[in-house]
Each structure stands twice: as structure tokens, then as C-alpha cells.
Design a protein around this motif. Structure first.
Motif, PDB file in Angstrom:
ATOM      1  N   ILE A  38      11.648  -0.847   7.654  1.00 34.65           N
ATOM      2  CA  ILE A  38      10.709  -1.814   8.320  1.00 34.65           C
ATOM      3  C   ILE A  38       9.368  -1.606   7.637  1.00 34.65           C
ATOM      4  CG2 ILE A  38       9.377  -1.896  10.565  1.00 34.65           C
ATOM      5  CD1 ILE A  38      12.027  -0.599  11.778  1.00 34.65           C
ATOM      6  N   LEU A  39       8.773  -2.613   7.129  1.00 41.18           N
ATOM      7  CA  LEU A  39       7.563  -2.790   6.635  1.00 41.18           C
ATOM      8  C   LEU A  39       6.451  -3.298   7.567  1.00 41.18           C
ATOM      9  CD1 LEU A  39       7.971  -4.161   3.096  1.00 41.18           C
ATOM     10  CD2 LEU A  39       7.818  -1.826   3.840  1.00 41.18           C
ATOM     11  N   ARG A  40       5.217  -2.624   7.551  1.00 43.32           N
ATOM     12  CA  ARG A  40       4.142  -3.457   8.439  1.00 43.32           C
ATOM     13  C   ARG A  40       2.849  -3.396   7.698  1.00 43.32           C
ATOM     14  NH1 ARG A  40       3.842  -0.357  13.039  1.00 43.32           N
ATOM     15  NH2 ARG A  40       2.322   0.739  12.730  1.00 43.32           N
ATOM     16  N   ASP A  41       2.198  -4.426   7.698  1.00 40.98           N
ATOM     17  CA  ASP A  41       1.057  -4.442   6.877  1.00 40.98           C
ATOM     18  C   ASP A  41       0.921  -3.835   5.432  1.00 40.98           C
ATOM     19  OD1 ASP A  41      -0.320  -5.747   9.207  1.00 40.98           O
ATOM     20  OD2 ASP A  41      -0.783  -3.787  10.175  1.00 40.98           O
ATOM     21  N   GLY A  42       1.983  -4.047   4.747  1.00 41.09           N
ATOM     22  CA  GLY A  42       2.070  -3.796   3.554  1.00 41.09           C
ATOM     23  C   GLY A  42       2.178  -2.047   3.422  1.00 41.09           C
ATOM     24  N   LYS A  43       3.025  -1.501   4.440  1.00 45.05           N
ATOM     25  CA  LYS A  43       3.152   0.000   4.306  1.00 45.05           C
ATOM     26  C   LYS A  43       4.569   0.072   4.962  1.00 45.05           C
ATOM     27  CE  LYS A  43      -1.640   1.397   5.166  1.00 45.05           C
ATOM     28  NZ  LYS A  43      -2.456   2.198   5.967  1.00 45.05           N
ATOM     29  N   THR A  44       5.298   1.155   4.400  1.00 43.34           N
ATOM     30  CA  THR A  44       6.584   1.499   4.777  1.00 43.34           C
ATOM     31  C   THR A  44       6.277   2.323   6.284  1.00 43.34           C
ATOM     32  OG1 THR A  44       7.450   1.872   2.712  1.00 43.34           O
ATOM     33  CG2 THR A  44       8.805   2.768   4.408  1.00 43.34           C
ATOM     34  N   ILE A  45       7.130   1.748   7.072  1.00 42.48           N
ATOM     35  CA  ILE A  45       6.840   2.203   8.573  1.00 42.48           C
ATOM     36  C   ILE A  45       8.136   3.446   8.995  1.00 42.48           C
ATOM     37  CG2 ILE A  45       6.834   1.722  11.213  1.00 42.48           C
ATOM     38  CD1 ILE A  45       4.163   1.119   9.493  1.00 42.48           C
ATOM     39  N   ASN A  46       9.381   2.824   8.563  1.00 42.45           N
ATOM     40  CA  ASN A  46      10.513   3.523   8.667  1.00 42.45           C
ATOM     41  C   ASN A  46      11.582   2.834   8.046  1.00 42.45           C
ATOM     42  OD1 ASN A  46      12.031   5.461  10.063  1.00 42.45           O
ATOM     43  ND2 ASN A  46      12.529   4.257  12.043  1.00 42.45           N
ATOM     44  N   THR A  47      12.426   3.999   7.740  1.00 47.01           N
ATOM     45  CA  THR A  47      13.726   3.887   7.155  1.00 47.01           C
ATOM     46  C   THR A  47      14.985   4.613   7.848  1.00 47.01           C
ATOM     47  OG1 THR A  47      13.201   3.469   4.920  1.00 47.01           O
ATOM     48  CG2 THR A  47      15.372   3.842   5.088  1.00 47.01           C
ATOM     49  N   ALA A  48      15.880   3.581   8.360  1.00 45.21           N
ATOM     50  CA  ALA A  48      16.864   4.472   9.163  1.00 45.21           C
ATOM     51  C   ALA A  48      18.186   3.644   9.332  1.00 45.21           C
ATOM     52  CB  ALA A  48      16.374   4.595  10.695  1.00 45.21           C
ATOM     53  N   ASP A  49      19.310   4.679   9.754  1.00 44.14           N
ATOM     54  CA  ASP A  49      20.567   4.116   9.864  1.00 44.14           C
ATOM     55  C   ASP A  49      20.627   3.307  10.885  1.00 44.14           C
ATOM     56  OD1 ASP A  49      23.217   4.240  11.020  1.00 44.14           O
ATOM     57  OD2 ASP A  49      23.916   5.080   9.156  1.00 44.14           O
ATOM     58  N   ILE A  50      21.256   1.958  10.948  1.00 43.95           N
ATOM     59  CA  ILE A  50      21.104   0.940  11.849  1.00 43.95           C
ATOM     60  C   ILE A  50      21.786   1.526  13.022  1.00 43.95           C
ATOM     61  CG2 ILE A  50      23.634   0.301  11.380  1.00 43.95           C
ATOM     62  CD1 ILE A  50      20.635  -2.048  12.171  1.00 43.95           C
ATOM     63  N   ASP A  82       0.961  -1.143   0.099  1.00 45.36           N
ATOM     64  CA  ASP A  82      -0.059  -0.056   0.203  1.00 45.36           C
ATOM     65  C   ASP A  82       0.892   1.213  -0.018  1.00 45.36           C
ATOM     66  OD1 ASP A  82      -1.805   1.701   0.356  1.00 45.36           O
ATOM     67  OD2 ASP A  82      -2.759   1.053   2.206  1.00 45.36           O
ATOM     68  N   CYS A  83       1.121   1.587  -1.197  1.00 50.34           N
ATOM     69  CA  CYS A  83       1.978   2.926  -1.522  1.00 50.34           C
ATOM     70  C   CYS A  83       3.276   2.868  -0.727  1.00 50.34           C
ATOM     71  CB  CYS A  83       1.154   4.132  -0.855  1.00 50.34           C
ATOM     72  SG  CYS A  83      -0.443   4.589  -2.092  1.00 50.34           S
ATOM     73  N   VAL A  84       4.093   1.899  -0.915  1.00 55.90           N
ATOM     74  CA  VAL A  84       5.503   1.477  -0.160  1.00 55.90           C
ATOM     75  C   VAL A  84       6.439   2.411  -1.138  1.00 55.90           C
ATOM     76  CG1 VAL A  84       7.276  -0.191  -0.086  1.00 55.90           C
ATOM     77  CG2 VAL A  84       4.802  -0.680   0.572  1.00 55.90           C
ATOM     78  N   ASN A  85       7.276   2.994  -0.158  1.00 60.19           N
ATOM     79  CA  ASN A  85       8.462   3.760  -0.643  1.00 60.19           C
ATOM     80  C   ASN A  85       9.579   2.884  -0.209  1.00 60.19           C
ATOM     81  OD1 ASN A  85       7.438   6.039  -2.139  1.00 60.19           O
ATOM     82  ND2 ASN A  85       6.330   6.320  -0.092  1.00 60.19           N
ATOM     83  N   PHE A  86      10.780   2.852  -1.069  1.00 52.96           N
ATOM     84  CA  PHE A  86      11.879   2.013  -0.640  1.00 52.96           C
ATOM     85  C   PHE A  86      13.049   2.682  -1.404  1.00 52.96           C
ATOM     86  CE2 PHE A  86      14.288  -2.141  -1.227  1.00 52.96           C
ATOM     87  CZ  PHE A  86      14.704  -2.022   0.026  1.00 52.96           C
ATOM     88  N   GLU A  87      14.127   3.095  -0.582  1.00 52.79           N
ATOM     89  CA  GLU A  87      15.299   3.606  -1.404  1.00 52.79           C
ATOM     90  C   GLU A  87      16.468   3.045  -0.925  1.00 52.79           C
ATOM     91  OE1 GLU A  87      17.306   8.116  -1.753  1.00 52.79           O
ATOM     92  OE2 GLU A  87      15.273   7.737  -1.705  1.00 52.79           O
ATOM     93  N   ILE A 109      24.722  -2.356   2.361  1.00 54.25           N
ATOM     94  CA  ILE A 109      23.728  -3.526   2.694  1.00 54.25           C
ATOM     95  C   ILE A 109      22.575  -3.082   3.352  1.00 54.25           C
ATOM     96  CG2 ILE A 109      23.750  -5.502   4.201  1.00 54.25           C
ATOM     97  CD1 ILE A 109      26.645  -5.736   3.746  1.00 54.25           C
ATOM     98  N   HIS A 110      21.352  -3.198   2.649  1.00 54.26           N
ATOM     99  CA  HIS A 110      20.235  -2.436   3.248  1.00 54.26           C
ATOM    100  C   HIS A 110      19.250  -3.671   3.532  1.00 54.26           C
ATOM    101  CE1 HIS A 110      17.366   1.110   2.683  1.00 54.26           C
ATOM    102  NE2 HIS A 110      16.668   0.171   3.288  1.00 54.26           N
ATOM    103  N   ALA A 111      18.997  -3.724   5.183  1.00 54.58           N
ATOM    104  CA  ALA A 111      17.920  -4.793   5.529  1.00 54.58           C
ATOM    105  C   ALA A 111      16.502  -4.406   5.296  1.00 54.58           C
ATOM    106  CB  ALA A 111      18.296  -5.048   7.026  1.00 54.58           C
ATOM    107  N   LEU A 112      15.758  -5.345   4.874  1.00 57.76           N
ATOM    108  CA  LEU A 112      14.284  -5.106   4.897  1.00 57.76           C
ATOM    109  C   LEU A 112      13.481  -5.903   5.672  1.00 57.76           C
ATOM    110  CD1 LEU A 112      11.877  -3.791   3.219  1.00 57.76           C
ATOM    111  CD2 LEU A 112      12.007  -5.795   1.331  1.00 57.76           C
ATOM    112  N   VAL A 113      12.964  -5.442   6.826  1.00 53.82           N
ATOM    113  CA  VAL A 113      12.409  -6.311   7.738  1.00 53.82           C
ATOM    114  C   VAL A 113      10.796  -6.214   8.030  1.00 53.82           C
ATOM    115  CG1 VAL A 113      14.543  -6.445   9.098  1.00 53.82           C
ATOM    116  CG2 VAL A 113      12.923  -4.721   9.696  1.00 53.82           C
TER     117      VAL A 113
END
Length: 505
Positions: free
Chosen positions: A215-227, A22-27, A33-37
């Protein structure tokens, strides 16, 4: 040149009754090394299938921008030509072929329609060297362990001039040593400016290997952050939408009398009758307890479970008592009838019919209980399935949903529902939380707690020591097909388990 190799903007993908993305944004940045969780069902695999062309550009909404250009991949071949390669948890290798043949399968080096074997062998040697794999190109895949097969997959990807490598749960079946080796290789590829998208439920790995996390949850982007700006507890809270104060429930079990006793259980290897996979194993299971079985890979835990379930007859010998009566499980059907159920570690191969719906899968092991005058009582089947779906919190629009469309955690709960419908006295769970997210794990643990409270004898086989320690009332440790120790949960720690697992005292 932009420091971004990939942008996915407002990606939306729908299936019948389900909006997976649902309107996911991912960069993703070049050379990172980019983790997707996220939980199972969060949309990780669907997003990667969009990126790799498995879902063509006409089947989703949004923009896919790769290396500064908007792309419209119509197949996985298109994405591979662009330098994108995905390696799945279930490795895509032909076991009967050798390493070289697998690496060039579908991309053979030809001249005048003839395969150039010398050229392919030389390139394979170079690729194997790059992934630190000291084997011959002519080695058959079936002769390699899972860890080495994983490295062959990476070598195969590098042979395609990969710029963006996607790894989906790459360590699910690896040993600790194989995992360390994989991380060394990924860090080396990062230095060579190969970008990696790393999908895993093991958060300790994320913190060790990743630069950035989405971080994805229920088909949406929740957060992107430096580890460096994330904590494990904070990440879990964002993944599941709630705080998890404690992963393992507090033990409240009151073990009762012995429900199952196994004595002098021995199973010979079908491929080598001179070798025993299980050798003179004896133990008991009590009603209302969770009995953990620990050990290293190859210790014989799965072989023990399968043989008790009637799979290795007539290679198995020894005696089993259930409720004080001696039983003989010559087939899985006899084991089920006697009150023993088994959740396999390989849910897709042995646990589910992926093309069938939830109702058909869940009723499969208890058809006799659902039959009347030789015919299935469909109303009863639907009612019982709906009850289990609600009880186990299986996320689905309908019990007619194909199991293959469910997330891994929900698939696992369908399997549990199937075996709970058989009303087992003893339930053997072999790696029940492998490949599922932390939220689904907690739900599985609560189901196990509920079963123990109802007086079911639960046998938990797990390679994760924290899981064994957190869930078990009593722990058996196996080493080379034998029981090397029995430890109460009060006395158990990781050091003690490992000492027994390697055959020490």
C-alpha cells in the motif's frame, strides 16, 4: 536462488514542486501475484515507470535490485531485455495491424533482412493458445473487443520471454466474463513461475487474485502484507489515511420540477444507417435529482449521452425540452449554451488537453463567460480557476501545473471544474469514477451530492451496479438501444437491474 525477484530500496523521484516518491521500499517474491494499491497520486505509476526504465536510473534516487543484481535501466528496452514487461490501462496496440504484426512489432524475426512470416505466425498461434484466445494470427486488432485486445497484449509480453509482468488497471474496460478469463490466465502464469505486479482500484479483485499487497500513500510505503492478513476496510483506511465509514453519501435529495424532457429520441449508426444505436428513448430529468442510467456494455448509454450533447447530429432525431423550451443541440457548443454539459468516459481523449495546464483546461468550455470585449479576462480566469481548485480539493502546487502530471482522480476533478464553470442545468456524467481510487471516488460523490442540492439535474452513467444503486434517486436501464425499465431507488437491487439489462421484465 533467492525467493525475491525484485527489491526497490529507498526510491525517491521528484518533479517540479512535487515529490512523487519518498524513500519507497518495494519487494516482490518469485512466482507471486503482488498487488500495488493506493489512491491516485500515491506514486504507483511513477514507481512502475522507474522499474520499467521509462524514468532512467539518473532521474531518481535509490537502488533497483532485480534477480539479485543492482540494475540501471536507461530505457524501456533495457528492462524488456531483462524480462520486465508493463501493460498499461490504455492498450499499446496498432489497431490497423493484425495480431501477429502487433506481437512482433519492433522485435521481428528476420533472416537475411527478411521477416520470417511463417515462423512468426507459428509462434503467434502458440502464444494465443497460451492465453486461451481462439482467433487467427491474421485477425486485425480493430476487429477484436477490449477483452481480447488485453489478451493479445499479454501474449505479446509472453513473446518477449517475460519474467515479471506488470498490469496497470487491466480490468478497467473489461466485462465480468473477460475479467474471469484474465484471472484464470494470471493464475496459470503464476504456476509457471511468472511473477506479476497487479495494480487496481478494485479491491474485490485484489482479494481474489493477489498473494501479497503493498500500500502506497502520498509517495510513501505504508504497508506490505500477506492478503490473508488484510481486510477491505483496513486496506482502505491505510490507502486514504482515514476510515471511510460509508462510501456512498446518505441520499438527501428533494427532486423538483422537470428540467429536461427527452421524447422519442432515436440515433442511427453512422456506419450502418439501417441500424439504430438509440431507438425511441423517452425520459425526464428533474432538478435536484441524480438519475442513474444502467445497462450492459453496448446497450447505448454513451451514445445516448453524446447524442444529447450534439455529437451525432444529424443522425439524431426526436425532441428535447429544457426548462419547458424545445431546444436543438446541433453541436456541443449549442448544448453548452443551452445548459447541458457532458463529462466523457474517456477523460484523456475527450476531456482534457494533457499538454496544457489546469487553468487552460478548466476555462476551455466557458471562454465566452470569461471574455470582455472579445478578449479573455485573465484575472477573472485565474480567480475562477483557483476557486474551483479549492472547492474541488484538486491537489496541485499551482493552476499552471500541466494536467498530464496530475493523478487520475485530480484530472477527473479538473474536468468537473471545467463543466461547473459553464453553470449547467443538466450535467451528464459518463463513468465519472472509472480508474480512480476509493478516496477520490468519495470526493466525486460528494461533488455530485452538492450539485443536486443546488438544483442541478445530474445524470449518472455507470457500469458499476453498487455505484448506480448507492447514488441514484431513480434508475433507467437500457438494453440494445432502448429503455427496458425505470426503477425507483427504493425498489432497485442488483438482480432487478440485471434482469432489465438483459432485456427481461
Amino acid at each position: 536462488m533467492s525467493d525475491t525477484i525484485l527489491k526497490m530500496e529507498n526510491i525517491t523521484k521528484e518533479f517540479p514542486g512535487v515529490k512523487a516518491l519518498d524513500c519507497v521500499n518495494f519487494e516482490v517474491k518469485h512466482g507471486s501475484i503482488h498487488a500495488l494499491v493506493g489512491e491516485n497520486g500515491a506514486g504507483k505509476s511513477t514507481l512502475m515507470k522507474v522499474l520499467s526504465g521509462i524514468y532512467p536510473d539518473k532521474e531518481y534516487e535509490g537502488k533497483l535490485i532485480y534477480e539479485g543484481e543492482e540494475r540501471h535501466f536507461k530505457s524501456i528496452k533495457d528492462s524488456e531485455k531483462a524480462g520486465i514487461t508493463i501493460i498499461y490501462q490504455e492498450l499499446n496496440l496498432v489497431k490497423s495491424m493484425n495480431v501477429c504484426e502487433n506481437i512482433f512489432l519492433g522485435n521481428e524475426k528476420k533472416k537475411n533482412h527478411m521477416i520470417q512470416w511463417d515462423q512468426e505466425m507459428e509462434i503467434t498461434r502458440q502464444l494465443l493458445k497460451k492465453v486461451h484466445l481462439d482467433i487467427l494470427p491474421t485477425t486485425r486488432i480493430e476487429d477484436l473487443g477490449v477483452g481480447k485486445q488485453q489478451l493479445v497484449e499479454i501474449a505479446k509480453a509472453l513473446g518477449k520471454q517475460t519474467k515479471l509482468l506488470i498490469l496497470d488497471e487491466p480490468t478497467a474496460s473489461l466485462t465480468e466474463k473477460d475479467t474471469e478469463n484474465l484471472f484464470v490466465i494470471l493464475k496459470q502464469l503464476k504456476q509457471e513461475n511468472t511473477t506479476c505486479i497487479y495494480i487496481s482500484h478494485k479491491l474485490n479483485e485484489i482479494f481474489e487474485i493477489a498473494d501479497t499487497v503493498t500500500i502506497l500513500r502520498d509517495g510513501k510505503t505504508i504497508n506490505t502484507a500477506d492478503i490473508n492478513n488484510l481486510t477491505e476496510s483496513g486496506m482502505i483506511a491505510q490507502m486514504v489515511g482515514r476510515e471511510l465509514s460509508k462510501l456512498y453519501p446518505a441520499k438527501r435529495h428533494k427532486p423538483q420540477d422537470v428540467v429536461m424532457e427527452v421524447r422519442d429520441w432515436t440515433v442511427s449508426d453512422p456506419d450502418n444507417p439501417q441500424r439504430n444505436m438509440i431507438d425511441q428513448v423517452s425520459f425526464t430529468v428533474r432538478r435536484g435529482e441524480i438519475l442513474g442510467i444502467s445497462g450492459l456494455m453496448g446497450a447505448g448509454r454513451t451514445e445516448l449521452a453524446m447524442s444529447l450533447f450534439g455529437i451525432y447530429h444529424p443522425k439524431a432525431g426526436g425532441r428535447i425540452w429544457l426548462d419547458g423550451q424545445e431546444i436543438h443541440n446541433k453541436t456541443p457548443w449549442e448544448a453548452i449554451r443551452n445548459g447541458i454539459s457532458y463529462v466523457s468516459e474517456d477523460r484523456k481523449r475527450y476531456g482534457l488537453v494533457m499538454s496544457s495546464d489546469i487553468k487552460e483546461n478548466m476555462s476551455l468550455a466557458s471562454l465566452k463567460k470569461l471574455a470582455r470585449f472579445g478578449a479573455i479576462d485573465e484575472n477573472k480566469e485565474i480567480r475562477r480557476t483557483n476557486e474551483k481548485v479549492e472547492e474541488l480539493n484538486i491537489r496541485t502546487p499551482s493552476i499552471m501545473q500541466k494536467v498530464g502530471n496530475l493523478s487520475g482522480g485530480n484530472q477527473q476533478k479538473v474536468i468537473l471544474g471545467k463543466w461547473l464553470l459553464t453553470l449547467p442545468k443538466v450535467l451528464i456524467l459518463d463513468e465519472p469514477t472509472r480508474g480512480i481510487d476509493v478516496g477520490a471516488k468519495l470526493e466525486i460523490y460528494n461533488i455530485m451530492e452538492g450539485l443536486a442540492a443546488q438544483g442541478v439535474g445530474v445524470v449518472l452513467i455507470s457500469s458499476e451496479m453498487p455505484e448506480i444503486l448507492g447514488m441514484s434517486d431513480r434508475i433507467l436501464v437500457m438494453h440494445e438501444g432502448k429503455m427496458s425499465g425505470e426503477i425507483s431507488s427504493d425498489e432497485a437491487d442488483q438482480e432487478t437491474l440485471m434482469r432489465h439489462a438483459i432485456g427481461g421484465k
